[in-house]
Design an enzyme around this catalytic site. Structure first.
Site, mmCIF file in Angstrom:
data_model
loop_
_atom_site.group_PDB
_atom_site.id
_atom_site.type_symbol
_atom_site.label_atom_id
_atom_site.label_comp_id
_atom_site.label_asym_id
_atom_site.label_seq_id
_atom_site.Cartn_x
_atom_site.Cartn_y
_atom_site.Cartn_z
ATOM 1 N N ASP A 125 0.858 -1.189 0.000
ATOM 2 C CA ASP A 125 0.000 0.000 0.000
ATOM 3 C C ASP A 125 0.892 1.237 0.000
ATOM 4 O O ASP A 125 1.113 1.868 1.039
ATOM 5 C CB ASP A 125 -0.902 -0.021 1.242
ATOM 6 C CG ASP A 125 -2.017 1.004 1.168
ATOM 7 O OD1 ASP A 125 -2.308 1.488 0.063
ATOM 8 O OD2 ASP A 125 -2.598 1.320 2.222
ATOM 9 N N GLU A 181 -6.406 5.012 -8.838
ATOM 10 C CA GLU A 181 -7.672 5.586 -8.390
ATOM 11 C C GLU A 181 -8.181 6.699 -9.300
ATOM 12 O O GLU A 181 -7.443 7.583 -9.734
ATOM 13 C CB GLU A 181 -7.517 6.128 -6.962
ATOM 14 C CG GLU A 181 -8.826 6.496 -6.314
ATOM 15 C CD GLU A 181 -8.813 6.232 -4.815
ATOM 16 O OE1 GLU A 181 -9.779 6.628 -4.149
ATOM 17 O OE2 GLU A 181 -7.850 5.634 -4.311
ATOM 18 N N LYS A 216 -9.557 1.949 -9.369
ATOM 19 C CA LYS A 216 -9.976 2.101 -7.978
ATOM 20 C C LYS A 216 -11.034 3.204 -7.885
ATOM 21 O O LYS A 216 -10.800 4.344 -8.318
ATOM 22 C CB LYS A 216 -8.750 2.458 -7.130
ATOM 23 C CG LYS A 216 -8.855 2.132 -5.660
ATOM 24 C CD LYS A 216 -7.492 2.334 -5.013
ATOM 25 C CE LYS A 216 -7.538 2.109 -3.519
ATOM 26 N NZ LYS A 216 -6.235 2.442 -2.894
ATOM 27 N N PHE A 257 -11.915 -1.066 4.844
ATOM 28 C CA PHE A 257 -10.905 -0.342 5.616
ATOM 29 C C PHE A 257 -10.963 -0.718 7.089
ATOM 30 O O PHE A 257 -11.942 -0.429 7.763
ATOM 31 C CB PHE A 257 -11.123 1.169 5.461
ATOM 32 C CG PHE A 257 -10.512 1.761 4.219
ATOM 33 C CD1 PHE A 257 -10.531 1.067 3.022
ATOM 34 C CD2 PHE A 257 -9.937 3.014 4.245
ATOM 35 C CE1 PHE A 257 -9.966 1.603 1.864
ATOM 36 C CE2 PHE A 257 -9.371 3.572 3.100
ATOM 37 C CZ PHE A 257 -9.392 2.865 1.911
#
Length: 327
Positions: free
Chosen positions: A18, A97, A133, A179
């Protein structure tokens, strides 16, 4: 010597980095990697990425983009260029994203996704290596449904509740990113609790609930736990389809030698049947009834918009562009 927790975890879960930090990705060599506007902005401040920024700006300018559109195009090109560099160090996919400002506009999200893929294609990257994303709003999920129907794989992010998970399953998206850490943060503040044992961690329990729901109902969408605050949370979800973990926590896992075991074996007897076919009104009603998910979704979108604005400011300053163009 006992294997590290990192090595043990890799044996039962796909580890995803990440980060937009190319050095960290080269160090840990994950299968996949994820980025977001905050990570792209952080990567843009690193001196070693200056050339990528300059190349992105030059390309946008040569395409005759002007003013605000020049900055927006530069950000998209930079985002993709970083993705291309990441793909040189991994064998799998990178998540890229869509602008979070488009989170409530289905058509604009679809259009932006295709623009990003066209950029990747221009650099010789096949779309099979890209996950688009998208924030898991109703509009974002519908955009993903359209894209998936065209063979474009999507990662639905900022996912905090069952309504989002059910709608994503119905849309047959490739992957969701629930999350963990942000859920924990919300409950600690709401309940004024400093610590939860891992077996009661609200973020970990949320992912376990979604995992059981998907596996029991034979949903093919992959589950990738995200947003971790500790390696205890990471290991609490050992066995999840994928886990995307920051370089700092990956380094901790590499130094830890505790025994790692599967924490997500499917238990059909405890799973719940679910109606995955929600309409827009049902989705919004269920999402709004879950205060945590409702607040964190909007807060996450706002945070990603702010990060992109910070990157915009950085580019304006770097290239001497008048910050008052919009005036």
């Amino acid at each position: 010597m006992t294997q590290s927790a990192f090595d043990q975890l890799q044996a039962i879960t796909t580890i995803v980095a990440d980060t937009g930090d190319l050095k960290a990705i080269q160090q840990f060599r994950p299968l996949d990697a994820t980025t977001n506007p905050s990570l792209i902005t952080a990567a843009a401040t690193q001196p070693e990425n200056r050339e990528l920024i300059e190349d992105a700006y030059t390309q946008a300018r040569n395409e005759d983009y002007q003013s605000d559109e020049l900055i927006e195009r530069s950000i998209d090109i930079l985002t993709v260029k970083l993705g291309v560099e990441i793909l040189k160090s991994i064998q799998g996919r990178v998540s890229t994203e869509v602008d979070a400002a488009l989170s409530y506009d289905t058509d604009a999200t679809v259009a932006k996704a295709k623009q990003l893929l066209a950029l990747y294609s221009s650099y010789g990257i096949d779309q099979s290596r890209i996950l688009i994303k998208i924030a898991a709003t109703w509009e974002g999920i519908q955009a993903a449904k359209q894209l998936e129907a065209e063979g474009i794989h999507c990662n639905l992010t900022l996912l905090f509740g069952l309504a989002q998970a059910k709608a994503c399953a119905d849309a047959q998206v490739t992957l969701i990113s629930p999350f963990v850490g942000r859920i924990l943060d919300w409950y600690k503040k709401a309940e004024q609790v400093d610590h939860y044992p891992i077996e009661k961690d609200p973020g970990v329990l949320s992912v376990k609930q979604i995992y059981q729901l998907y596996k029991h109902n034979q949903i093919k969408t992959e589950i990738m736990g995200a947003s971790f605050r500790s390696i205890d949370q990471v290991l609490g979800l050992a066995g999840c389809d994928l886990l995307t973990v920051s370089p700092a926590l990956l380094a901790e896992l590499a130094q830890d030698h505790r025994q790692v075991s599967h924490q997500l074996l499917s238990q059909a007897s405890t799973a719940v049947e679910a109606d995955f076919k929600l309409d827009k009104a049902q989705f919004k009603q269920q999402l709004e009834a879950d205060l945590m998910a409702f607040q964190l979704l909007q807060g996450g979108i706002d945070g990603f918009i702010k990060a992109r604005e910070q990157l915009s400011t950085l580019l304006r300053q770097s290239f001497g562009i008048d910050a008052e163009i919009k005036a």
